[in-house]
Motif scaffolding. Structure first.
Motif, mmCIF file in Angstrom:
data_model
loop_
_atom_site.group_PDB
_atom_site.id
_atom_site.type_symbol
_atom_site.label_atom_id
_atom_site.label_comp_id
_atom_site.label_asym_id
_atom_site.label_seq_id
_atom_site.Cartn_x
_atom_site.Cartn_y
_atom_site.Cartn_z
ATOM 1 N N THR A 33 26.855 38.493 28.183
ATOM 2 C CA THR A 33 26.689 37.001 28.259
ATOM 3 C C THR A 33 27.610 36.226 27.262
ATOM 4 O OG1 THR A 33 24.519 37.227 29.145
ATOM 5 C CG2 THR A 33 25.244 35.163 28.107
ATOM 6 N N ARG A 34 28.176 35.360 27.911
ATOM 7 C CA ARG A 34 29.026 34.502 26.728
ATOM 8 C C ARG A 34 28.807 32.847 26.898
ATOM 9 N NH1 ARG A 34 34.449 32.251 26.827
ATOM 10 N NH2 ARG A 34 35.542 32.252 24.966
ATOM 11 N N ASN A 35 28.687 32.237 26.029
ATOM 12 C CA ASN A 35 28.594 30.872 26.150
ATOM 13 C C ASN A 35 29.809 30.144 26.408
ATOM 14 O OD1 ASN A 35 25.935 30.934 24.907
ATOM 15 N ND2 ASN A 35 26.478 30.677 23.038
ATOM 16 N N THR A 50 27.310 34.971 32.659
ATOM 17 C CA THR A 50 26.845 36.208 32.567
ATOM 18 C C THR A 50 27.601 37.212 33.716
ATOM 19 O OG1 THR A 50 24.729 35.472 31.658
ATOM 20 C CG2 THR A 50 24.848 37.864 32.541
ATOM 21 N N MET A 104 32.019 27.405 25.865
ATOM 22 C CA MET A 104 32.200 26.451 24.751
ATOM 23 C C MET A 104 33.470 25.465 25.003
ATOM 24 S SD MET A 104 29.835 27.041 22.748
ATOM 25 C CE MET A 104 30.398 26.055 21.345
ATOM 26 N N SER A 140 23.866 23.840 30.529
ATOM 27 C CA SER A 140 23.301 23.787 29.138
ATOM 28 C C SER A 140 21.823 23.671 29.305
ATOM 29 C CB SER A 140 23.653 22.711 28.216
ATOM 30 O OG SER A 140 23.292 21.504 28.908
ATOM 31 N N ALA A 193 26.413 29.062 29.892
ATOM 32 C CA ALA A 193 26.635 30.407 29.763
ATOM 33 C C ALA A 193 27.126 31.221 30.846
ATOM 34 C CB ALA A 193 25.409 31.150 29.195
ATOM 35 N N ASN A 200 28.388 23.357 23.411
ATOM 36 C CA ASN A 200 27.975 24.349 24.207
ATOM 37 C C ASN A 200 27.386 23.846 25.709
ATOM 38 O OD1 ASN A 200 26.779 26.833 25.494
ATOM 39 N ND2 ASN A 200 25.278 27.047 23.994
#
Length: 222
Positions: free
Chosen positions: A117-119, A131, A121, A92, A129, A126
């Protein structure tokens, strides 16, 4: 340019046919290339979306559990995915937790590679991420092969078109050639004792009929 230096009607017909076929072939190849690129990029993006979701969910669990070594093993498993060039997992705060980069694919930011790219969770939080960057060299290779095949196909089609156009053009030009020779003979010998044989019922045939009618009128005057 004098009249003698001008290209013949037959040559003009062949050139028109070749130009039309060449333009149609170029447009078809261009359309096929665009479709191939769009299909490849769509499939590649769908593959990236699946990978980022699967790896991202597992990475989020490892980050939440405080085991970054699991995230390293996760991205290392992407070695089996030949299209994946690089994978990076960040926390984070933006720090790198794990990174995978295929050794035989040098990173180039401007190479047009697909990136997603995706967070990460977890329980609504959060955690960072992930990538993924997909290599597009396969697409370039496929495009080069398609270009080579297209050039071979265009050469074969051009040869076949030229042969067919050369044969078909005679059907148009030969009656006009006979008409021209008869007119030149009349002008040279001042004789109208021979008419032109009509070989078709198209516009050239109508022209031959009109020419023969003119010869008949000249014959009556003589």
């Amino acid at each position: 340019m004098s009249f003698q230096d001008q290209p013949s009607l037959r040559r003009k017909l062949i050139q028109m046919v070749m130009l039309s076929v060449g333009l149609a072939l170029a447009l078809a190849l261009a359309a096929f290339a665009v479709l191939e690129v769009r299909t490849y990029r769509t499939e590649a993006r769908q593959e990236l979306e699946v990978l980022t979701q699967v790896i991202g969910d597992c990475a989020a669990a490892s980050v939440a559990a405080g085991t970054p070594e699991d995230a390293t093993r996760l991205v290392s498993s992407l070695e089996a995915q030949k299209r994946v060039a690089e994978a990076v997992i960040l926390d984070s705060a933006g720090r790198t937790i794990a990174r995978f980069q295929r050794r035989d694919i040098p990173y180039q930011a401007e190479d047009g590679a697909l990136t997603l790219t995706r967070n990460l969770m977890r329980d609504g939080k959060n955690l960072g991420a992930i990538t993924l960057r997909m290599d597009t060299r396969e697409l370039r290779t496929r495009m080069l092969w398609m270009l080579a095949a297209g050039l071979l196909l265009a050469t074969a089609i051009a040869f076949a078109t030229w042969s067919l156009a050369a044969r078909l053009s005679r059907m148009v030009t030969e009656p006009i050639t006979h008409l021209t020779e008869t007119a030149r003979r009349i002008a040279t010998r001042q004789s109208v004792d021979r008419c032109v044989v009509r070989e078709s019922k198209d516009e050239v045939g109508v022209l031959v009929d009109a020419f023969n009618a003119m010869l008949a009128q000249l014959w009556e005057r003589q």
